[in-house]
Write an enzyme that holds these catalytic residues in place. Structure first.
Site, PDB file in Angstrom:
ATOM      1  N   LEU A 158      35.510  39.897  31.541  1.00 43.57           N
ATOM      2  CA  LEU A 158      36.929  39.778  31.894  1.00 43.57           C
ATOM      3  C   LEU A 158      37.521  41.128  32.302  1.00 43.57           C
ATOM      4  O   LEU A 158      38.525  41.590  31.753  1.00 43.57           O
ATOM      5  CB  LEU A 158      37.748  39.168  30.752  1.00 43.57           C
ATOM      6  CG  LEU A 158      39.105  38.567  31.188  1.00 43.57           C
ATOM      7  CD1 LEU A 158      38.896  37.338  32.054  1.00 43.57           C
ATOM      8  CD2 LEU A 158      39.967  38.217  29.994  1.00 43.57           C
ATOM      9  N   GLY A 194      40.150  28.363  29.190  1.00 46.95           N
ATOM     10  CA  GLY A 194      39.599  27.020  29.261  1.00 46.95           C
ATOM     11  C   GLY A 194      40.680  25.959  29.266  1.00 46.95           C
ATOM     12  O   GLY A 194      41.874  26.245  29.196  1.00 46.95           O
ATOM     13  N   THR A 211      36.522  30.372  25.485  1.00 49.10           N
ATOM     14  CA  THR A 211      35.852  30.947  26.657  1.00 49.10           C
ATOM     15  C   THR A 211      34.957  32.103  26.246  1.00 49.10           C
ATOM     16  O   THR A 211      33.858  32.284  26.775  1.00 49.10           O
ATOM     17  CB  THR A 211      36.898  31.405  27.693  1.00 49.10           C
ATOM     18  OG1 THR A 211      37.673  30.277  28.107  1.00 49.10           O
ATOM     19  CG2 THR A 211      36.233  32.035  28.910  1.00 49.10           C
ATOM     20  N   GLU A 249      59.335  58.513  45.768  1.00 53.66           N
ATOM     21  CA  GLU A 249      60.219  59.433  46.474  1.00 53.66           C
ATOM     22  C   GLU A 249      59.725  60.876  46.366  1.00 53.66           C
ATOM     23  O   GLU A 249      59.739  61.630  47.352  1.00 53.66           O
ATOM     24  CB  GLU A 249      61.638  59.329  45.904  1.00 53.66           C
ATOM     25  CG  GLU A 249      62.268  57.946  46.045  1.00 53.66           C
ATOM     26  CD  GLU A 249      62.010  57.035  44.852  1.00 53.66           C
ATOM     27  OE1 GLU A 249      62.852  56.175  44.573  1.00 53.66           O
ATOM     28  OE2 GLU A 249      60.940  57.177  44.196  1.00 53.66           O
TER      29      GLU A 249
END
Length: 364
Positions: free
Chosen positions: A209, A298, A201, A54
């Site tokens: 990542l 995983g 992983t 706003e």
């Protein structure tokens, strides 16, 4: 002339500009319509501590030399009424002497929850709601989850072959899907307040990542579920920019020191089995302001999330190839009956390059 739905859609389009920027605040857009029916201001929420939609729209109108007195503000979420890092937006609208506010949906934040609309009405401003409310909720589904359930919206992403494999038996998974799907996956990473994986992983793939394949204003928090703190201090996931948080159950003092020296934060969170307590972890991430949690893990950790019924949405990229024997999406079961299966509802199926993107949610 503009109709209400079209103006709210324009505000919603603006709100998308807050993805990857406004966390942990909701993604909000605002359009100001003058008394004579002209669009005179537009804006969306900025970074946390920065102006909300706003205020951005009011500033835009002022920069255009426009008076907002008597104007109608179309805003995708109820204007806030509390003083957080910024002053209340409803006060800014009152001070600007707008004549009407049309909001898509009420703010689920208990600090607002109808009070913003009430303050506007008390100042003589007409307030209506409803247009595109569901679309606004979907855009802010994590914020609604955090406010209403005190946990993030958990989205599990996976790339799978047509026969449902996420990797070869030796763990190799790069690349099951094509470049377009990978870029699209990074756009979904950008939406998230945190990206989560497991130590398996990290050890198998040594992933970064992060968000690389699309532009983003900031990197999401990276989270590793690592019960015994087996993440090597040299892991790529620990490298800046961005913060890393490891949840462990059995903190080895030497490993903890090495990881903290590498820049990671450590949170100890154990269940009765000596593993990370996933529901408690979600509650903690909520307290840390994470709206959407993007899980790329995983089959074992995925199986834990599925088994504990913690996944709100599956984001699956389906590749037109067969792999044969390999790792599954989520290791859980075995079930004794098909009645025990987790029923899902397809929300959308879209081609992305040569692959398909499937969004599915568990049936309530």
């Amino acid at each position: 002339m503009h109709n209400t739905d079209a103006l709210m859609q324009l505000a919603l389009d603006l709100a998308h500009g807050a993805i990857g920027l406004s966390e942990p605040n909701p993604r909000v857009g605002c359009v100001l319509l003058s008394r004579d029916g002209r669009i005179i201001g537009r804006g969306h929420t900025q970074q946390a501590g920065g102006p909300h939609a706003e205020v951005m729209a009011l500033r835009d109108a002022a920069a255009n030399g426009e008076s907002v007195e008597g104007a109608t503000a179309f805003v995708t979420l109820e204007p806030c009424s509390h003083h957080g890092r910024t002053p209340p937006c409803c006060d800014a609208l009152v001070a600007a002497r707008v004549g009407q506010v049309v909001m898509a949906i009420e703010d689920p934040n208990p600090l607002v929850a109808g009070q913003g609309a009430a303050r506007l009405r008390a100042a003589g401003i007409e307030v209506t709601s409803g247009p595109l409310g569901e679309a606004s909720r979907e855009l802010n589904i994590g914020f609604f989850s955090r406010m209403e359930r005190q946990r993030p919206w958990v989205r599990m992403k996976a790339a799978v072959s047509l026969d449902g494999r996420t990797a070869l038996p030796n763990g190799v998974s790069q690349w099951i899907t094509g470049e377009a799907a990978r870029a699209d996956g990074h756009a979904w990473r950008k939406r998230a307040g945190a990206l989560l994986t497991g130590v398996g992983t990290v050890l198998d793939d040594n992933p970064r990542l992060d968000v690389r394949l699309v532009d983003t204003a900031k990197q999401p928090l990276r989270v590793i579920v690592d019960s015994r703190l087996e993440t090597p201090a040299s892991s790529r996931i620990l490298a800046p920019p961005g913060q890393v948080l490891l949840y462990c159950a059995q903190p080895d003092a030497q490993r903890r020191t090495a990881l903290e020296t590498a820049g990671a934060d450590i949170a100890v969170n154990s269940n009765d089995h000596g593993k990370v307590d996933l529901p408690a972890m979600l509650a903690d991430l909520s307290r840390r302001g994470v709206n959407e949690l993007h899980v790329e893990a995983g089959h074992k950790l995925n199986g834990s999330f599925v088994r504990e019924r913690l996944v709100d949405e599956f984001l699956i990229y389906l590749a037109p190839k067969l792999i044969g024997i390999g790792r599954e999406l989520a290791a859980f079961g075995p079930l004794q009956s098909l009645d025990e299966s987790i029923e899902l509802q397809f929300r959308s199926i879209e081609p992305v390059g040569q692959d398909l993107r499937i969004l599915a949610r568990p049936l309530a």
